[in-house]
Design a protein around this motif. Sequence first.
Motif, PDB file in Angstrom:
ATOM      1  N   ALA A 145       5.029   0.573  -5.442  1.00 34.82           N
ATOM      2  CA  ALA A 145       6.234   0.946  -5.045  1.00 34.82           C
ATOM      3  C   ALA A 145       6.194   2.718  -4.987  1.00 34.82           C
ATOM      4  O   ALA A 145       5.233   3.005  -5.539  1.00 34.82           O
ATOM      5  CB  ALA A 145       7.292   0.592  -6.224  1.00 34.82           C
ATOM      6  N   ARG A 146       7.096   3.175  -4.280  1.00 34.35           N
ATOM      7  CA  ARG A 146       7.165   4.590  -4.164  1.00 34.35           C
ATOM      8  C   ARG A 146       7.240   5.244  -5.487  1.00 34.35           C
ATOM      9  O   ARG A 146       7.631   4.672  -6.886  1.00 34.35           O
ATOM     10  CB  ARG A 146       8.298   4.984  -3.586  1.00 34.35           C
ATOM     11  CG  ARG A 146       8.777   6.307  -3.301  1.00 34.35           C
ATOM     12  CD  ARG A 146      10.235   6.434  -2.443  1.00 34.35           C
ATOM     13  NE  ARG A 146      10.284   7.749  -2.355  1.00 34.35           N
ATOM     14  CZ  ARG A 146      11.258   8.585  -2.981  1.00 34.35           C
ATOM     15  NH1 ARG A 146      12.094   8.085  -3.619  1.00 34.35           N
ATOM     16  NH2 ARG A 146      11.211   9.768  -2.434  1.00 34.35           N
ATOM     17  N   ASN A 147       6.335   6.235  -5.723  1.00 36.10           N
ATOM     18  CA  ASN A 147       6.223   6.976  -6.983  1.00 36.10           C
ATOM     19  C   ASN A 147       5.014   6.230  -7.922  1.00 36.10           C
ATOM     20  O   ASN A 147       5.022   6.524  -9.079  1.00 36.10           O
ATOM     21  CB  ASN A 147       7.425   7.321  -7.777  1.00 36.10           C
ATOM     22  CG  ASN A 147       8.218   8.410  -7.026  1.00 36.10           C
ATOM     23  OD1 ASN A 147       7.463   9.451  -6.609  1.00 36.10           O
ATOM     24  ND2 ASN A 147       9.575   8.480  -7.176  1.00 36.10           N
ATOM     25  N   THR A 148       4.416   5.310  -7.505  1.00 35.86           N
ATOM     26  CA  THR A 148       3.548   4.572  -8.455  1.00 35.86           C
ATOM     27  C   THR A 148       2.389   5.768  -8.596  1.00 35.86           C
ATOM     28  O   THR A 148       1.853   6.423  -7.621  1.00 35.86           O
ATOM     29  CB  THR A 148       2.848   3.388  -7.644  1.00 35.86           C
ATOM     30  OG1 THR A 148       3.898   2.277  -7.525  1.00 35.86           O
ATOM     31  CG2 THR A 148       1.646   2.721  -8.417  1.00 35.86           C
ATOM     32  N   LEU A 149       1.836   5.678  -9.628  1.00 36.27           N
ATOM     33  CA  LEU A 149       0.793   6.880 -10.200  1.00 36.27           C
ATOM     34  C   LEU A 149      -0.665   6.342  -9.603  1.00 36.27           C
ATOM     35  O   LEU A 149      -0.998   5.043  -9.934  1.00 36.27           O
ATOM     36  CB  LEU A 149       0.566   7.055 -11.722  1.00 36.27           C
ATOM     37  CG  LEU A 149      -0.589   7.907 -11.993  1.00 36.27           C
ATOM     38  CD1 LEU A 149      -0.450   9.200 -11.553  1.00 36.27           C
ATOM     39  CD2 LEU A 149      -0.419   8.184 -13.580  1.00 36.27           C
TER      40      LEU A 149
END
Length: 176
Positions: free
Chosen positions: A120-124
């Motif tokens: 997902a967006r913003n996954t580290l």
Amino acid sequence: NEMIELKSEVDGTIQEILFREGQPVEQGQLLIRLDETKLAADVAEFEGNFKLGQANFERAKQLAQEKLISQSEYDQAAATFDVRQATLNRKLRELKDTRITAPFSGVIGARNVSPGQVIARNTLLTWLVDVDPVKVELNVPERFLGQLRLGQTLDLTVAAFGTNQFHGKVYFIAPA
């Protein structure tokens, strides 16, 4: 010197990881590539819509100059063209964001993802650390604060490195 979490700006599937953990990387180096097939198809669709909007706008401009359409019709064509251009630009940016690059040179940390993983967006994804130079934050007792000056040189030791001395200078004094 610098340390950041690398995260994705878009949802997607990890297609390729192009670094080894602990490896030095250069600014701009491609680190991770997401599957871009869906976004590439979106870009193609929006490019077609943009070209249609551009043709309609040019036609409306010509007709407006000849007073064959109302100002309202011209304004509608212009607004539609602007929206299609903005949408295409956003989709092009999303497509570019499927390629995650190093924003500065440094050492890459452990990876938190694997090829084939849906993220997902913003996954580290990993960490990037610039270790040259090293910045050290020290708390100084208030009674010694008056002795500190910007640019002042200092030597320090760190327990992990035994008696090795490190040389540096004061580059910042916090206001509190």
